[in-house]
Design a protein around this motif. Structure first.
Motif, mmCIF file in Angstrom:
data_model
loop_
_atom_site.group_PDB
_atom_site.id
_atom_site.type_symbol
_atom_site.label_atom_id
_atom_site.label_comp_id
_atom_site.label_asym_id
_atom_site.label_seq_id
_atom_site.Cartn_x
_atom_site.Cartn_y
_atom_site.Cartn_z
ATOM 1 N N ARG A 1 0.921 -1.236 -0.058
ATOM 2 C CA ARG A 1 0.015 0.135 0.038
ATOM 3 C C ARG A 1 0.765 1.328 -0.079
ATOM 4 O O ARG A 1 2.089 1.050 0.453
ATOM 5 C CB ARG A 1 -0.929 -0.058 1.228
ATOM 6 N N LYS B 1 -1.528 7.191 1.467
ATOM 7 C CA LYS B 1 -2.654 7.433 0.502
ATOM 8 C C LYS B 1 -3.872 7.262 1.146
ATOM 9 O O LYS B 1 -4.883 7.796 0.447
ATOM 10 C CB LYS B 1 -2.125 6.910 -0.504
ATOM 11 N N TYR B 2 -4.212 6.042 1.573
ATOM 12 C CA TYR B 2 -5.349 5.503 2.115
ATOM 13 C C TYR B 2 -6.273 6.751 2.847
ATOM 14 O O TYR B 2 -7.237 6.912 2.357
ATOM 15 C CB TYR B 2 -5.393 4.583 2.901
ATOM 16 N N ASP C 1 -5.147 9.940 2.788
ATOM 17 C CA ASP C 1 -4.757 11.037 1.673
ATOM 18 C C ASP C 1 -4.407 12.135 2.898
ATOM 19 O O ASP C 1 -4.962 13.338 2.565
ATOM 20 C CB ASP C 1 -5.763 11.461 1.053
ATOM 21 N N TYR D 1 -0.178 -3.984 -9.350
ATOM 22 C CA TYR D 1 -1.287 -3.446 -8.263
ATOM 23 C C TYR D 1 -2.669 -3.666 -9.009
ATOM 24 O O TYR D 1 -2.557 -3.536 -10.185
ATOM 25 C CB TYR D 1 -1.116 -2.229 -7.873
ATOM 26 N N SER E 1 -5.958 5.519 -6.875
ATOM 27 C CA SER E 1 -5.948 4.942 -5.615
ATOM 28 C C SER E 1 -3.962 4.857 -5.296
ATOM 29 O O SER E 1 -3.652 4.834 -4.188
ATOM 30 C CB SER E 1 -6.140 3.476 -5.409
#
Length: 274
Positions: free
Chosen positions: A91, A108-109, A111, A166, A194
Motif C-alpha cells: 500500500r 494515501k489511503y 490521503d 497492483y 488509488s
C-alpha cells in the motif's frame, strides 16, 4: 535571489517551447504489440526485479540520499541530505526521517501528509495533491508540500516495478526506443486514482535484461515539465532488484534528456525487505 533566478532559468528555459509527445498520444507513440510478447516481457520484468520476493515482503527499509538544486529552488534547501525511509510494499504508505529529526509520513489511503518537527510540532496536510492547484514550475513549496512530493515519489521509486501488479494498473507496450546503441522496450503504464504518481500515465524503458533504465513523466505538482528519469545503477537486496542511483533531467521535445543539469539525484543505500 540572483541564484534562484539562474536556477529557474536552468529548469524552465529549455522546456519553454516544448511540444513534447503526450505519453498516451498518437498511434506512432503507442502502437500495441503482440499480447503474448508483452505478457512475456511483463513476466520477465517481475522475474528480473524479484517479484516473488516483493510479494512476500511487507516493508522496504533504506537510507536514501537526495541531492540536486531542485530543493533549494523550491525553497526547501534543507531537504538535501540522507533520509531513513520505511515504506509499505502493498500500500502507498511511507515514513521518512530526515537528518534534523523531522519525520515526514504519507498515507494515501487516508490521503494525509504529516510533518512532525524535532521539537514536537505537528502539521497535517489533508488531500495534499489539491494544495498544488494553480502552481507553476517556479512556485515555491511549503515543507509539507515538499514532503508530499518526496514521499509519494520515493515510494514509487522503491516499489517499481512491483507496483505494475497492483489492481487497476493498465499497461500498453509502445514503440521500442534506441539509445546509446541499445534498444529498449517501452511500456506506457496508467495508474488508478488509488496510487499517487507524477502523472496518470508514465513511460517506462527496459533494457535487454528487463531491468528498468528510464522513466518519462510530467510531474503535475511542479508545472508538468517533461522529465527524463534515468536509473543507471541497480543492486540486489534480500532477493529484490532495487535501483540505487536515480538521475532526473529535463526532457527535450525529441525525448532526449537535457544532461546539462541533474535537477534531482537519489542514491539508495543499505536497503532491506522485511
Amino acid at each position: 535571489m540572483e541564484r534562484r533566478k539562474l536556477l529557474g532559468a536552468a529548469f524552465v528555459a529549455a522546456t519553454a517551447s516544448l511540444t513534447d509527445l503526450q505519453l498516451t498520444g498518437s498511434a506512432s507513440a503507442a502502437r500495441r504489440f503482440n499480447g503474448r510478447s508483452t505478457s512475456a516481457l511483463l513476466e520477465q520484468i517481475q522475474k528480473t526485479h524479484g517479484g516473488r520476493r516483493w510479494r512476500k515482503a511487507q516493508v522496504i527499509e533504506a537510507h536514501v540520499a537526495y541531492g540536486g538544486p531542485f530543493w533549494a529552488f523550491k525553497g526547501v534547501a534543507d531537504f538535501v541530505g540522507t533520509d531513513h525511509v520505511v515504506a509499505d510494499v502493498h500500500r502507498q504508505r511511507i515514513r521518512l526521517t530526515q537528518p534534523s529529526g523531522r519525520v515526514i509520513a504519507f498515507d494515501k489511503y487516508a490521503d494525509v501528509l504529516t510533518v512532525t518537527e524535532p521539537h514536537g510540532a505537528v502539521e497535517r496536510l489533508w488531500h495534499p495533491r489539491a494544495s498544488f492547484d494553480g502552481y507553476t514550475a517556479t512556485s515555491q513549496w511549503s515543507v509539507a508540500q515538499a514532503g508530499y512530493f518526496r514521499a509519494y515519489a520515493t515510494w514509487l521509486y522503491l516499489v517499481e516495478a512491483y507496483v505494475f501488479t497492483y489492481p487497476g494498473v493498465r499497461i500498453t507496450e509502445a514503440e521500442p526506443w534506441v539509445e546509446s546503441g541499445e534498444t529498449w522496450r517501452v511500456l506506457d503504464v496508467t495508474f488508478p486514482p488509488s496510487i499517487d504518481t507524477h502523472c496518470p500515465t508514465q513511460r517506462y524503458y527496459f533494457d535487454a535484461d528487463a531491468s528498468m533504465v528510464r522513466i518519462d513523466y510530467e510531474a503535475e505538482v511542479s508545472g508538468a515539465l517533461p522529465t527524463a528519469h534515468y536509473q543507471p545503477r541497480h543492486a540486489v537486496f534480500d532477493g529484490a532488484l532495487i535501483t540505487t542511483r536515480h538521475e532526473i533531467y529535463a526532457r527535450n521535445a525529441d525525448r532526449t534528456p537535457d544532461r546539462s543539469l541533474v535537477r534531482i539525484s537519489l542514491d539508495v543505500k543499505r536497503a532491506s525487505l522485511h
